[in-house]
Design an enzyme around this catalytic site. Structure first.
Site, PDB file in Angstrom:
ATOM      1  N   CYS A  45      -7.379 -30.211  -0.102  1.00 41.38           N
ATOM      2  CA  CYS A  45      -6.230 -30.754  -0.040  1.00 41.38           C
ATOM      3  C   CYS A  45      -6.285 -31.974  -0.864  1.00 41.38           C
ATOM      4  O   CYS A  45      -5.052 -32.342  -1.690  1.00 41.38           O
ATOM      5  CB  CYS A  45      -5.904 -31.422   1.437  1.00 41.38           C
ATOM      6  SG  CYS A  45      -5.884 -29.815   2.619  1.00 41.38           S
TER       7      CYS A  45
HETATM    8  C1  BEZ Z   1     -10.107 -28.191   2.687  1.00 40.09           C
HETATM    9  O1  BEZ Z   1      -8.552 -28.900   2.500  1.00 40.09           O
HETATM   10  O2  BEZ Z   1     -10.795 -28.381   1.926  1.00 40.09           O
HETATM   11  C2  BEZ Z   1      -9.904 -27.553   3.783  1.00 40.09           C
HETATM   12  C3  BEZ Z   1      -9.495 -27.765   4.906  1.00 40.09           C
HETATM   13  C4  BEZ Z   1      -9.550 -26.994   6.081  1.00 40.09           C
HETATM   14  C5  BEZ Z   1     -10.479 -25.938   6.023  1.00 40.09           C
HETATM   15  C6  BEZ Z   1     -11.255 -25.791   4.952  1.00 40.09           C
HETATM   16  C7  BEZ Z   1     -10.924 -26.390   3.896  1.00 40.09           C
END
Ligand code: BEZ
Length: 212
Positions: A45
């Site tokens: 994200c």
């Molecule tokens: C991420 O944004 O890195 C992420 C969020 C939830 C689960 C796996 C990765």
């Protein structure tokens, strides 16, 4: 309520990093991309929000606003923005909705319990100037989205709204388009496609992009 292509994007009032958002009012007749994030302080994200802030000018060229959502609260988002700006070498320039109460996530069906009970999946909604949903994408939490592809689909939607064409596989702005099969009248074809067209099959007719 099940959302479909063509549904009116549901309205909501929710807090964001840029103050209270009354969604329909915020849209203001422009196109918009609403995209969700599973959680604050997560690596994928963080890269996605940095990427979109760098692409903001490209969205603006398409008369399109951007707004993100993550299920944490605005206070948490504001702390996270510091990390996004530091690690992605950018300045955040669009709102992130707080959604600790899951109001918007539920309204847009962004929580898929078989994938995860509490986190949102990576949803994307492209909304047009009439507040209609024109495109929906759903990615898993572990796969970051391709925002160049999102710009490409907006180009296609805006082009095909205005001309009697569709866009073929892997089309990019400036490349040949296909003429919609419903258009058959030779006089109309001549008037609409002054640059001419090639008949590959009666149902597959290629023409230079009409607005270039
Ligand atoms: C991420 O944004 O890195 C992420 C969020 C939830 C689960 C796996 C990765």
């Amino acid at each position: 309520m099940t959302l479909h292509l063509g549904s009116i994007a549901p309205d909501f009032t929710q807090e964001s990093t840029e103050g209270t958002i009354k969604f329909h009012e915020w849209l203001g007749g422009k196109w918009a991309v609403l995209f969700s994030h599973p959680k604050d302080f997560t690596p994928v994200c963080t890269t996605e929000l940095g990427r979109v802030s760098k692409l903001k000018g490209e969205f603006e060229k398409r008369n399109c606003k951007v707004i993100a959502l993550s299920v944490d609260d605005v206070q948490s988002h504001k702390k996270w923005i510091g990390d996004i700006e530091e690690t992605q070498s950018t300045k955040m320039n669009f709102p992130i909705l707080g959604d600790a109460d899951r109001r918007v996530s539920k309204l847009y069906d962004m929580i898929h319990p078989e994938a995860n009970d509490t986190l949102t999946v990576r949803s994307v909604f492209v909304i047009d100037g009439n507040k209609k949903i024109r495109l929906m994408l759903t990615y898993p939490a572990s796969t970051g989205r391709n925002f160049d592809e999102l710009l490409r689909t907006i180009d296609s939607l805006q082009l095909t709204d205005n001309y009697s064409v569709a866009t073929p596989a892997d089309w990019k702005d400036g490349q040949d388009c296909v003429i919609v099969p419903s258009l058959q009248d030779p006089e109309v074809l001549k008037a609409k496609f002054p640059k001419g067209f090639t008949v590959v099959k009666p149902y597959l007719r290629m023409t230079p992009q009409p607005n270039k």
